[in-house]
Every structure is written in structure tokens, then in C-alpha cells.
Design a protein around this motif. Structure first.
Motif, PDB file in Angstrom:
ATOM      1  N   SER A 227       0.865  -1.282   0.167  1.00  0.00           N
ATOM      2  CA  SER A 227      -0.008   0.083  -0.138  1.00  0.00           C
ATOM      3  C   SER A 227       0.803   1.122   0.067  1.00  0.00           C
ATOM      4  CB  SER A 227      -0.788  -0.095   1.244  1.00  0.00           C
ATOM      5  OG  SER A 227      -0.308   0.143   2.234  1.00  0.00           O
ATOM      6  N   VAL A 228       1.999   1.247   0.813  1.00  0.00           N
ATOM      7  CA  VAL A 228       3.004   2.445   0.847  1.00  0.00           C
ATOM      8  C   VAL A 228       3.740   2.576  -0.633  1.00  0.00           C
ATOM      9  CG1 VAL A 228       4.827   3.342   2.101  1.00  0.00           C
ATOM     10  CG2 VAL A 228       3.177   2.236   3.152  1.00  0.00           C
ATOM     11  N   THR A 229       4.122   1.323  -1.068  1.00  0.00           N
ATOM     12  CA  THR A 229       4.829   1.273  -2.384  1.00  0.00           C
ATOM     13  C   THR A 229       4.094   1.995  -3.549  1.00  0.00           C
ATOM     14  OG1 THR A 229       6.282  -0.407  -1.617  1.00  0.00           O
ATOM     15  CG2 THR A 229       5.933  -0.043  -4.058  1.00  0.00           C
ATOM     16  N   GLY A 230       2.491   1.444  -3.435  1.00  0.00           N
ATOM     17  CA  GLY A 230       1.834   2.029  -4.633  1.00  0.00           C
ATOM     18  C   GLY A 230       1.541   3.446  -4.510  1.00  0.00           C
ATOM     19  N   ALA A 231       1.363   4.090  -3.413  1.00  0.00           N
ATOM     20  CA  ALA A 231       1.265   5.659  -3.237  1.00  0.00           C
ATOM     21  C   ALA A 231       2.597   6.093  -3.598  1.00  0.00           C
ATOM     22  CB  ALA A 231       1.242   5.638  -1.542  1.00  0.00           C
ATOM     23  N   VAL A 232       3.922   5.525  -3.328  1.00  0.00           N
ATOM     24  CA  VAL A 232       5.197   6.156  -3.610  1.00  0.00           C
ATOM     25  C   VAL A 232       5.178   6.167  -5.263  1.00  0.00           C
ATOM     26  CG1 VAL A 232       7.697   5.807  -3.641  1.00  0.00           C
ATOM     27  CG2 VAL A 232       6.208   5.605  -1.364  1.00  0.00           C
ATOM     28  N   ARG A 233       4.833   5.122  -5.880  1.00  0.00           N
ATOM     29  CA  ARG A 233       4.785   5.032  -7.351  1.00  0.00           C
ATOM     30  C   ARG A 233       3.986   6.253  -7.981  1.00  0.00           C
ATOM     31  NH1 ARG A 233       7.403   0.594  -9.026  1.00  0.00           N
ATOM     32  NH2 ARG A 233       7.762  -1.192  -7.548  1.00  0.00           N
ATOM     33  N   GLU A 234       2.873   6.283  -7.373  1.00  0.00           N
ATOM     34  CA  GLU A 234       1.981   7.535  -7.966  1.00  0.00           C
ATOM     35  C   GLU A 234       2.776   8.923  -7.899  1.00  0.00           C
ATOM     36  OE1 GLU A 234      -2.045   7.406  -7.346  1.00  0.00           O
ATOM     37  OE2 GLU A 234      -1.979   5.299  -7.329  1.00  0.00           O
ATOM     38  N   LEU A 235       3.443   9.086  -6.573  1.00  0.00           N
ATOM     39  CA  LEU A 235       4.188  10.265  -6.091  1.00  0.00           C
ATOM     40  C   LEU A 235       5.402  10.424  -7.040  1.00  0.00           C
ATOM     41  CD1 LEU A 235       3.791  10.505  -2.281  1.00  0.00           C
ATOM     42  CD2 LEU A 235       2.355  11.066  -4.203  1.00  0.00           C
ATOM     43  N   ALA A 236       5.984   9.351  -7.377  1.00  0.00           N
ATOM     44  CA  ALA A 236       7.259   9.590  -8.259  1.00  0.00           C
ATOM     45  C   ALA A 236       6.709   9.990  -9.633  1.00  0.00           C
ATOM     46  CB  ALA A 236       7.946   8.032  -8.189  1.00  0.00           C
ATOM     47  N   ASP A 237       5.608   9.449 -10.128  1.00  0.00           N
ATOM     48  CA  ASP A 237       5.198   9.857 -11.347  1.00  0.00           C
ATOM     49  C   ASP A 237       4.955  11.421 -11.428  1.00  0.00           C
ATOM     50  OD1 ASP A 237       5.260   7.156 -12.311  1.00  0.00           O
ATOM     51  OD2 ASP A 237       3.027   6.643 -12.029  1.00  0.00           O
ATOM     52  N   ALA A 238       4.322  11.904 -10.377  1.00  0.00           N
ATOM     53  CA  ALA A 238       3.856  13.115 -10.423  1.00  0.00           C
ATOM     54  C   ALA A 238       5.142  13.937 -10.664  1.00  0.00           C
ATOM     55  CB  ALA A 238       3.070  13.544  -9.256  1.00  0.00           C
ATOM     56  N   ALA A 239       6.006  13.679  -9.676  1.00  0.00           N
ATOM     57  CA  ALA A 239       7.509  14.392  -9.824  1.00  0.00           C
ATOM     58  C   ALA A 239       7.969  14.376 -11.221  1.00  0.00           C
ATOM     59  CB  ALA A 239       8.284  14.046  -8.775  1.00  0.00           C
ATOM     60  N   HIS A 240       8.063  13.117 -11.772  1.00  0.00           N
ATOM     61  CA  HIS A 240       8.828  12.717 -12.928  1.00  0.00           C
ATOM     62  C   HIS A 240       8.078  13.467 -14.099  1.00  0.00           C
ATOM     63  CE1 HIS A 240      10.994   9.095 -10.938  1.00  0.00           C
ATOM     64  NE2 HIS A 240      11.855  10.221 -10.919  1.00  0.00           N
ATOM     65  N   GLU A 241       6.900  13.565 -14.149  1.00  0.00           N
ATOM     66  CA  GLU A 241       6.017  14.172 -15.055  1.00  0.00           C
ATOM     67  C   GLU A 241       6.368  15.483 -15.246  1.00  0.00           C
ATOM     68  OE1 GLU A 241       1.857  12.962 -14.224  1.00  0.00           O
ATOM     69  OE2 GLU A 241       2.191  11.056 -15.189  1.00  0.00           O
ATOM     70  N   ASN A 242       6.721  16.385 -13.934  1.00  0.00           N
ATOM     71  CA  ASN A 242       6.939  17.661 -14.212  1.00  0.00           C
ATOM     72  C   ASN A 242       8.763  17.947 -14.319  1.00  0.00           C
ATOM     73  OD1 ASN A 242       4.667  19.408 -13.471  1.00  0.00           O
ATOM     74  ND2 ASN A 242       4.215  17.534 -12.045  1.00  0.00           N
ATOM     75  N   GLY A 243       9.336  16.932 -14.706  1.00  0.00           N
ATOM     76  CA  GLY A 243      10.743  16.891 -14.818  1.00  0.00           C
ATOM     77  C   GLY A 243      11.802  17.215 -13.696  1.00  0.00           C
ATOM     78  N   LYS A 244      11.209  16.614 -12.398  1.00  0.00           N
ATOM     79  CA  LYS A 244      11.808  16.933 -11.318  1.00  0.00           C
ATOM     80  C   LYS A 244      12.277  15.583 -10.411  1.00  0.00           C
ATOM     81  CE  LYS A 244      11.820  21.246 -11.538  1.00  0.00           C
ATOM     82  NZ  LYS A 244      11.040  22.161 -10.587  1.00  0.00           N
ATOM     83  N   PRO A 245      13.458  15.345 -10.106  1.00  0.00           N
ATOM     84  CA  PRO A 245      13.810  14.134  -9.188  1.00  0.00           C
ATOM     85  C   PRO A 245      13.241  14.156  -8.054  1.00  0.00           C
ATOM     86  CG  PRO A 245      15.628  15.712  -8.996  1.00  0.00           C
ATOM     87  CD  PRO A 245      14.746  16.186  -9.826  1.00  0.00           C
ATOM     88  N   ILE A 246      12.819  12.696  -7.546  1.00  0.00           N
ATOM     89  CA  ILE A 246      12.399  12.604  -6.209  1.00  0.00           C
ATOM     90  C   ILE A 246      13.154  11.708  -5.397  1.00  0.00           C
ATOM     91  CG2 ILE A 246      10.727  10.654  -7.351  1.00  0.00           C
ATOM     92  CD1 ILE A 246       8.516  11.777  -5.280  1.00  0.00           C
ATOM     93  N   THR A 247      13.322  12.163  -3.998  1.00  0.00           N
ATOM     94  CA  THR A 247      13.965  11.413  -3.141  1.00  0.00           C
ATOM     95  C   THR A 247      13.054  10.889  -1.691  1.00  0.00           C
ATOM     96  OG1 THR A 247      15.025  13.325  -2.251  1.00  0.00           O
ATOM     97  CG2 THR A 247      16.115  12.505  -3.996  1.00  0.00           C
ATOM     98  N   ALA A 248      14.104  10.094  -1.049  1.00  0.00           N
ATOM     99  CA  ALA A 248      13.014   9.889   0.369  1.00  0.00           C
ATOM    100  C   ALA A 248      14.024   9.602   1.570  1.00  0.00           C
ATOM    101  CB  ALA A 248      12.070   8.648   0.319  1.00  0.00           C
ATOM    102  N   ALA A 249      13.625   9.950   2.697  1.00  0.00           N
ATOM    103  CA  ALA A 249      14.361   9.573   3.815  1.00  0.00           C
ATOM    104  C   ALA A 249      13.784   8.314   4.277  1.00  0.00           C
ATOM    105  CB  ALA A 249      14.320  10.888   4.906  1.00  0.00           C
ATOM    106  N   VAL A 250      14.618   7.254   4.297  1.00  0.00           N
ATOM    107  CA  VAL A 250      13.814   5.831   4.548  1.00  0.00           C
ATOM    108  C   VAL A 250      14.568   5.488   5.966  1.00  0.00           C
ATOM    109  CG1 VAL A 250      13.208   5.542   2.394  1.00  0.00           C
ATOM    110  CG2 VAL A 250      15.439   4.850   3.045  1.00  0.00           C
ATOM    111  N   PHE A 251      13.902   4.297   6.364  1.00  0.00           N
ATOM    112  CA  PHE A 251      14.507   3.836   7.837  1.00  0.00           C
ATOM    113  C   PHE A 251      15.775   3.015   7.219  1.00  0.00           C
ATOM    114  CE2 PHE A 251      11.307   5.378  10.147  1.00  0.00           C
ATOM    115  CZ  PHE A 251      11.428   4.955  11.444  1.00  0.00           C
ATOM    116  N   PRO A 252      16.593   2.914   8.429  1.00  0.00           N
ATOM    117  CA  PRO A 252      18.045   2.360   8.205  1.00  0.00           C
ATOM    118  C   PRO A 252      18.241   1.174   7.031  1.00  0.00           C
ATOM    119  CG  PRO A 252      17.701   2.648  10.414  1.00  0.00           C
ATOM    120  CD  PRO A 252      16.451   2.593   9.825  1.00  0.00           C
TER     121      PRO A 252
END
Length: 359
Positions: A227-252
Motif C-alpha cells: 500500500s505504501v509502495t503503490g502510493a510512492v509510485r504515484e508520487l514519483a510519477d507526479a514528480a517525474h512528469e514535471n521533470g524533477k527528481p524525487i528522493t526519500a528519507a527512509v529507515f536504516p
């Protein structure tokens, strides 16, 4: 079990498994990057921001991850000093989002005790999480990411709190906050909202509230990772469609993240990862940072790409010599750089240690 404030970036305790003895060769020197998280909502004018960012640039930093504050003001100062400006965005923790809380209380996650994190936030008052299984939540967050990515002042979008609530906190915090979390307690186990229950039942045929031991159920764990991964994929698409990289702070590491915050981050289509290798929270020492880097780099390599991984370093646990050692350890283990939490904690001695470590 007492509820007290605790460090917002807290992870969850687990001992890293055995890792290969051989270290991954460090990346080329030119590719080892220095970043810092920055609280942008400080009362500073453009001249003061430029002074602070010039200090970072002179120490070799390439980019800042800025949360809060005026985007144009802080971005303009960062860019004027030769730094990239990436907007730091709280994703599934929507504590500060009054509009969502008022208009969509049903969006918030529900514990195994069937209590909403909006009305009964776990641990502390700002732990109010929206559910990544819900289509309207994904649509709303996607719109927010697209808006940020479309802003010419933003060089990239940085996700934080892109996970479920910590089902277990770091071992180093148990005594400090009078917690005992040797098992998963239901008040910290999310999400059991109606949408999650319906979607899981459609896939598996069971209602998760009726599973005898949900903590040991592989299918139920996988559902929440997905469920989290599916949401991240959509957010990554939104950033990439606007020509910007997307990153994340993740657990260790991927293994810690999956077990303790339902975060399957090595499957995410991001452009860089910042693994929060805050060794003090885990009652570990600096070599543990290297172990964590190796696990993360290996997981990304196994999926068939070379997405950069920066080691997130927690300055309150690192005096200047220890910071230099941590940077050198992460680099030898194969990290593509480091990021410090956060800029205001960087003393002149810290910056000198950083320069020495990467020279």
C-alpha cells in the motif's frame, strides 16, 4: 506504558543480520555528495540564509533538503550560493494539514484497537497519519507533489514520513520514554481502516481484524508494504512528469524498514535514497553505519540499478571526530554521499571534519 514526546526521526530497534565481509568499493570521489536537512521555517532574511548556505558550500555541500518556510526566499538563497534546493515534504504524516483533518477525518489510519490516529495519535500528538490504501489520499498527495515539482524554484522533491506509524521504536528509546516494545502492541499497529480491511479481504478472503496473530501473517504484512509502495509510485510519477527528481528519507535498511514501519523502500522508483542511519537510536556504534550502507546498496543493486544511497547521519550523536569517522565509514561501504540532520547542528568543527573525511 507512558506517552511522551520522542525524537521525530526515531527508527525501530533490530540487530542487523550478518553481511558480507568485503566492502563495496566506494563511488568515485566526484560522485560522493554532501547534503543536509534544513528547517526552513526559521526567522531569517535572505542575507542570513545566504551566509548559512555559503558556509555549507565552502565545506563541500551540493544540496539542501528544506522543510517549511518560504520556497522562493530560501531557494533563491541556496541557488545563489550554488546549492540545489529540494523541498522536504511530510507525506503520510499529515499532522500540520488542518484542511485534511477538518474535511477528511476518514482518511486517517486506524489501529488494531480500531482507534483513529487523528483522534488517538500514537506516542505523541503529532503522529496523525493518512492511509495510503485510499485512492483520495493518493490523489491529494499526488497533487501536492505535482505542485511542488512544477515550481521553478524547486530542484527536487524529498519525501519524509512515507510509511506507516512505527510499530516498534528504537531500543535506545525504550527506557527514556518508559516503553517496553518486545512485541507489537495493537495501539501502534496500523492500518485497520475500512478500506484496508475491504481491499485485503478482496485479495485474501480474510478480514485482518479476525487474523489470530496479525504480527506473524506474511500476507497482511505484504499488503501494507504494497500500500505504501503503490502510493510512492504515484508520487514519483507526479514528480517525474514535471521533470524533477524525487528522493526519500527512509529507515536504516530494507529489513529494518519492512519489519518496523511497513516500508519496503528498495522497491521504490526514486532517484536517490537517504537511509537514516542514526546509530545512537539503535544502541549501536559507527561500524553499524557501514553495515547498513552495505545492506541498502546491495538491495538496490539486486533490483538491477545503481540508484544512489546517501547515509543519513544524526549530529547530536556525533561529535566532530565521530562525524568524520562516520562519513569515512559510509563512503568505504559504498554510499554515494551523506546527509546531516540538520544544518543548525553543524559546528565549524563538524564542517572541518567533513572536509577532511572527503578530501
Amino acid at each position: 506504558m507512558r506517552r511522551r514526546d520522542f525524537v521525530r526521526s526515531a527508527g525501530s530497534a533490530v540487530v542487523l543480520g550478518a553481511l558480507p565481509a568485503c566492502a563495496t568499493p566506494p563511488p568515485a570521489e566526484s560522485s560522493f555528495t554532501l547534503w543536509s536537512w534544513v528547517h526552513g521555517n526559521r526567522d531569517r532574511d535572505a542575507a542570513e540564509w545566504r551566509r548559512l548556505f555559503a558556509r555549507l558550500r565552502e565545506a563541500g555541500f551540493q544540496a539542501v533538503l528544506v522543510g517549511g518556510g518560504d520556497i522562493e526566499l530560501v531557494s533563491g538563497a541556496a541557488r545563489a550560493e550554488g546549492l540545489e534546493y529540494h523541498r522536504w515534504f511530510w507525506t503520510l504524516n499529515r499532522n500540520g494539514d488542518a484542511r485534511v483533518q477538518e474535511d477528511h477525518p476518514e482518511w486517517f489510519t486506524v489501529s488494531r484497537n480500531l482507534e483513529s490516529s487523528l483522534e488517538h495519535p500514537p506516542y505523541v500528538g503529532y503522529y496523525r497519519w493518512v492511509c495510503p490504501s485510499r485512492a483520495p489520499v493518493r490523489e491529494y498527495l499526488r497533487g501536492r507533489i505535482a505542485e511542488l515539482a512544477a515550481n521553478p524554484a524547486v530542484d527536487g522533491v524529498h519525501l519524509d514520513y512515507v510509511r506507516h506509524c512505527d510499530v516498534i521504536l528504537p531500543r535506545g528509546l525504550w527506557e527514556r520514554y518508559d516503553l517496553v516494545q518486545d512485541v507489537e502492541h495493537p495501539e501502534f499497529d496500523f492500518c485497520y481502516c475500512e478500506v484496508c480491511r475491504e481491499q485485503f479481504a478482496a485479495l485474501d478472503g480474510r478480514d485482518p481484524v479476525e487474523i489470530a496473530d496479525p504480527t506473524a501473517d506474511e500476507a497482511w504484512r505484504r499488503f501494507r508494504w504494497d500500500s505504501v509502495t503503490g502510493a510512492v509510485r504515484e508520487l514519483a510519477d507526479a514528480a517525474h512528469e514535471n521533470g524533477k527528481p524525487i528522493t526519500a528519507a527512509v529507515f536504516p535498511t530494507p529489513s529494518i524498514a519492512r519489519r518496523l514501519v511497513r516500508q519496503d523502500w528498495d522497491r521504490w522508483p526514486l532517484d536517490r535514497f537517504f537511509s537514516m542511519l542514526y546509530q545512537g537510536f539503535y544502541l549501536e556504534d559507527i561500524p553499524w553505519i557501514g553495515d547498513g550502507v552495505r545492506e541498502g546498496v546491495a538491495a538496490l543493486r539486486d533490483r538491477g540499478d545503481a540508484t544512489p544511497l546517501n547515509a543519513g547521519l544524526y549530529l547530536p550523536s556525533l561529535d566532530p571526530p565521530a562525524l568524520g569517522e562516520a562519513v569515512a565509514t559510509a563512503r568505504r561501504a559504498g554510499a554515494s554521499g551523506v546527509s546531516t540532520f540538520e544544518m543548525d547542528g553543524l559546528t565549524d568543527e563538524h564542517l572541518a571534519a567533513l572536509r577532511d573525511a572527503v578530501s
